[in-house]
Design a protein around this motif. Structure first.
Motif, mmCIF file in Angstrom:
data_model
loop_
_atom_site.group_PDB
_atom_site.id
_atom_site.type_symbol
_atom_site.label_atom_id
_atom_site.label_comp_id
_atom_site.label_asym_id
_atom_site.label_seq_id
_atom_site.Cartn_x
_atom_site.Cartn_y
_atom_site.Cartn_z
ATOM 1 N N ARG A 95 19.477 -32.830 -0.208
ATOM 2 C CA ARG A 95 18.892 -33.046 -1.535
ATOM 3 C C ARG A 95 19.175 -31.880 -2.475
ATOM 4 N N GLN A 96 19.489 -30.708 -1.923
ATOM 5 C CA GLN A 96 19.801 -29.537 -2.745
ATOM 6 C C GLN A 96 21.272 -29.136 -2.625
ATOM 7 N N PRO A 105 19.923 -30.402 -12.851
ATOM 8 C CA PRO A 105 18.457 -30.376 -12.865
ATOM 9 C C PRO A 105 17.852 -31.455 -11.981
ATOM 10 N N ALA A 106 16.589 -31.247 -11.644
ATOM 11 C CA ALA A 106 15.831 -32.290 -10.962
ATOM 12 C C ALA A 106 15.527 -33.407 -11.961
ATOM 13 N N GLN A 132 25.519 -35.302 -6.776
ATOM 14 C CA GLN A 132 24.146 -34.868 -6.538
ATOM 15 C C GLN A 132 23.391 -36.021 -5.903
ATOM 16 N N THR A 163 13.600 -37.690 -12.357
ATOM 17 C CA THR A 163 12.988 -38.908 -11.810
ATOM 18 C C THR A 163 13.164 -40.026 -12.827
ATOM 19 N N ARG A 223 14.809 -40.362 -7.476
ATOM 20 C CA ARG A 223 14.430 -38.950 -7.581
ATOM 21 C C ARG A 223 15.594 -38.052 -7.188
ATOM 22 N N ARG A 224 15.751 -36.971 -7.946
ATOM 23 C CA ARG A 224 16.768 -35.959 -7.662
ATOM 24 C C ARG A 224 16.101 -34.596 -7.635
ATOM 25 N N GLU A 225 16.480 -33.767 -6.664
ATOM 26 C CA GLU A 225 15.999 -32.396 -6.616
ATOM 27 C C GLU A 225 17.007 -31.483 -7.304
ATOM 28 N N GLU A 226 16.551 -30.340 -7.766
ATOM 29 C CA GLU A 226 17.418 -29.409 -8.475
ATOM 30 C C GLU A 226 18.498 -28.856 -7.552
ATOM 31 N N ARG A 271 21.119 -25.710 -7.490
ATOM 32 C CA ARG A 271 21.436 -24.430 -8.126
ATOM 33 C C ARG A 271 22.782 -23.948 -7.606
ATOM 34 N N GLN A 318 20.708 -38.653 -4.819
ATOM 35 C CA GLN A 318 19.621 -39.311 -5.529
ATOM 36 C C GLN A 318 18.964 -40.313 -4.588
#
Length: 497
Positions: free
Chosen positions: A226-227, A164-165, A110, A167, A182-185, A187, A112
């Motif tokens: 990011r997703q 999950p997102a 994921q 910070t 920071r990480r975005e969600e 799915r 970051q």
């Protein structure tokens, strides 16, 4: 059914193969799986400023569907370097016990974003701390994995594999700033489906799909990442059953193997290879489906002391080149990413015996084979090259004897010539030596006259090679025949000069 998303490593459960022997757990494949997970994560010279590290994340990337299909639907294929929104594995499973079970693990990275901020919380590209360390804004990644274990039976099972997102902040020494991550969600879900093909044969289908949606389907790739699920791959294990190789399924299962459809990934058997290749096809209790095409039973060389994020390269070469980075280059690499710093620490402290093992290894020794025939070709006999002197030997070309120092014009043949040689048509060159190969052919080693590096090439022996019928002697290049000349030519007299 057991399932779950974990950060790092999940609890392991033992497997058994189809013959009730203790089988390998996923940990036996952890080195290969980690090599897939981090392949291309950061490439030599491991610096943020390197062009190679500005276009990352090339394997097993699953984007939101609305982004990747903004123009056209994806084109299915086994290549894991193509962007997609899903990944599908199909493989064959031969049942050995009625209570057989299947276990899978989906792994990915994921994205970051690491943002460096100064003391006033302003985003900056780099920051030097009071202790002299440097912090750089960069894209990192967090490993994710999700497990699913089910009894083997026809049906469909689904597990959520998203992340999950989040910070996180890290203060820098002396209050000089901070690092914000920071990480975005993400799915996504994975579906495991078993389809019975025979009394003791199933086709297993694993499909992982990105179920997210982007705010802007026309956004740049860096933003869509990011997703995304990055370096996505799947581990499969069986208890009371065994996976059949799609590369070597055996005669009875060739048709069933051909009918397996794999999109953006390809499954291979895991674990150590068998001592003797089975005649009925290869099987294993472990399977790895990777976006990077691998052979059955892939292994990381035991001599390798650690991952360099470039498994297709030679460890020794990368290690030596990393050792030669300047102090300034190493400082930037350490500031770029923690994994780069680990590589530098390992290389800088590598014992000589560990470096020596990287030079090569003999995996096995076999019989020498049948003895050579009594009558060997002349060129194979001891001392057959006695009397040859490439620097002074000559060869007759169009009635002119050509040897070392002679100037010629290059006329490579149109058919059968090296493609690069065709760029040298009509150029003049100087003969450095005459070579005879074991097939009885003669070749002229030359340097091109207008090559600025001609002298350097001659010094370390990097020549172009042409047959005598591919050169045209230039005037005044007749070289005496060493076999008939009484003594070396004294050279031109003063009046001739």
């Amino acid at each position: 059914m057991a399932e779950g998303l974990v950060d790092g490593r999940a609890p392991r459960t033992a497997l058994a193969d189809g013959f009730d022997r203790p089988a390998s757990t996923f940990e036996q494949m952890s080195a290969v799986a980690d090599a897939v997970l981090y392949e291309g994560y950061l490439l030599y010279p491991y610096r943020r400023s390197s062009p190679k590290n500005r276009a990352r994340w090339q394997f097993g990337v699953l984007f939101p569907r609305d982004w990747v299909e903004a123009d056209d639907p994806v084109s299915p294929g086994v290549s894991g370097s193509a962007d997609s929104w899903y990944q599908q594995t199909e493989c064959l499973l031969r049942v050995r016990r009625p209570d057989a079970t299947v276990r899978l693990r989906v792994r990915y990275l994921q994205l970051q974003h690491k943002q460096v901020e100064d003391a006033e919380r302003r985003p900056v590209e780099s920051l030097t701390c009071d202790d002299g360390t440097v912090q750089l804004t960069f894209e990192e990644a967090v490993p994710r994995e999700a497990d699913l274990a089910v009894p083997l039976a026809e049906g469909v099972h689904t597990v959520r594999v998203g992340a999950p997102a989040g910070t996180g902040t890290e203060p820098l020494p002396s209050g000089g700033g901070r690092v914000v991550r920071r990480r975005e969600e993400v799915r996504a879900s994975t579906t495991l489906e078993a389809e019975r093909l025979g009394a003791d044969l199933f086709r297993i289908r694993v499909r992982t799909a990105n179920e997210g949606r982007t705010a802007d389907p026309r956004a740049p790739r860096d933003q869509a990442l990011r997703q995304a699920l990055i370096a996505t791959h799947t581990l499969l294990g069986a208890e009371g059953a065994e996976f059949v190789s799609l590369i070597d399924p055996g005669p009875a299962l060739q048709e069933a193997a051909r009918n397996c459809r794999n999109d953006f990934t390809f499954p291979v058997l895991g674990g150590p290879p068998p001592a003797v290749a089975p005649e009925a096809g290869s099987v294993s209790a472990l399977l790895l489906s990777s976006p990077i095409i691998l052979p059955d039973h892939p292994q990381v060389a035991p001599e390798s002391p650690g991952d360099l994020h470039d498994a297709g390269e030679i460890d020794e070469i990368l290690t030596l080149r990393t050792m030669l980075l300047t102090d300034e280059e190493k400082r930037e690499a350490r500031a770029t990413d923690a994994r780069a710093a680990e590589i530098l620490d390992r290389v800088d402290t590598m014992p000589p015996e560990v470096l020596g093992r990287l030079h090569g290894a003999i995996r096995s020794l076999g019989p020498a084979g049948r003895p050579a025939p009594a009558e060997r070709p002349a060129w194979w006999q001891e001392g057959a090259d006695d009397g040859l002197s490439p620097a002074t030997d000559t060869v007759l070309v169009d009635g002119v004897r050509v040897g070392g120092g002679a100037r010629v014009r290059l006329r490579p043949r149109g058919r059968g010539a090296d493609a690069q040689d065709m760029f040298l048509v009509g150029r003049t060159a100087t003969v450095a030596a005459v070579f005879h190969d074991v097939d009885g052919s003669t070749h002229l080693a030359v340097t091109v006259d207008d090559d600025p590096a001609a002298e350097l090439h001659g010094w370390y022996g990097r020549f172009h090679y042409f047959r005598p019928d591919e050169v045209e002697p230039l005037g005044g290049t007749d070289v005496p025949d060493p076999e008939t000349a009484a003594e070396p030519s004294p050279g031109p007299s003063p009046s001739e000069a």
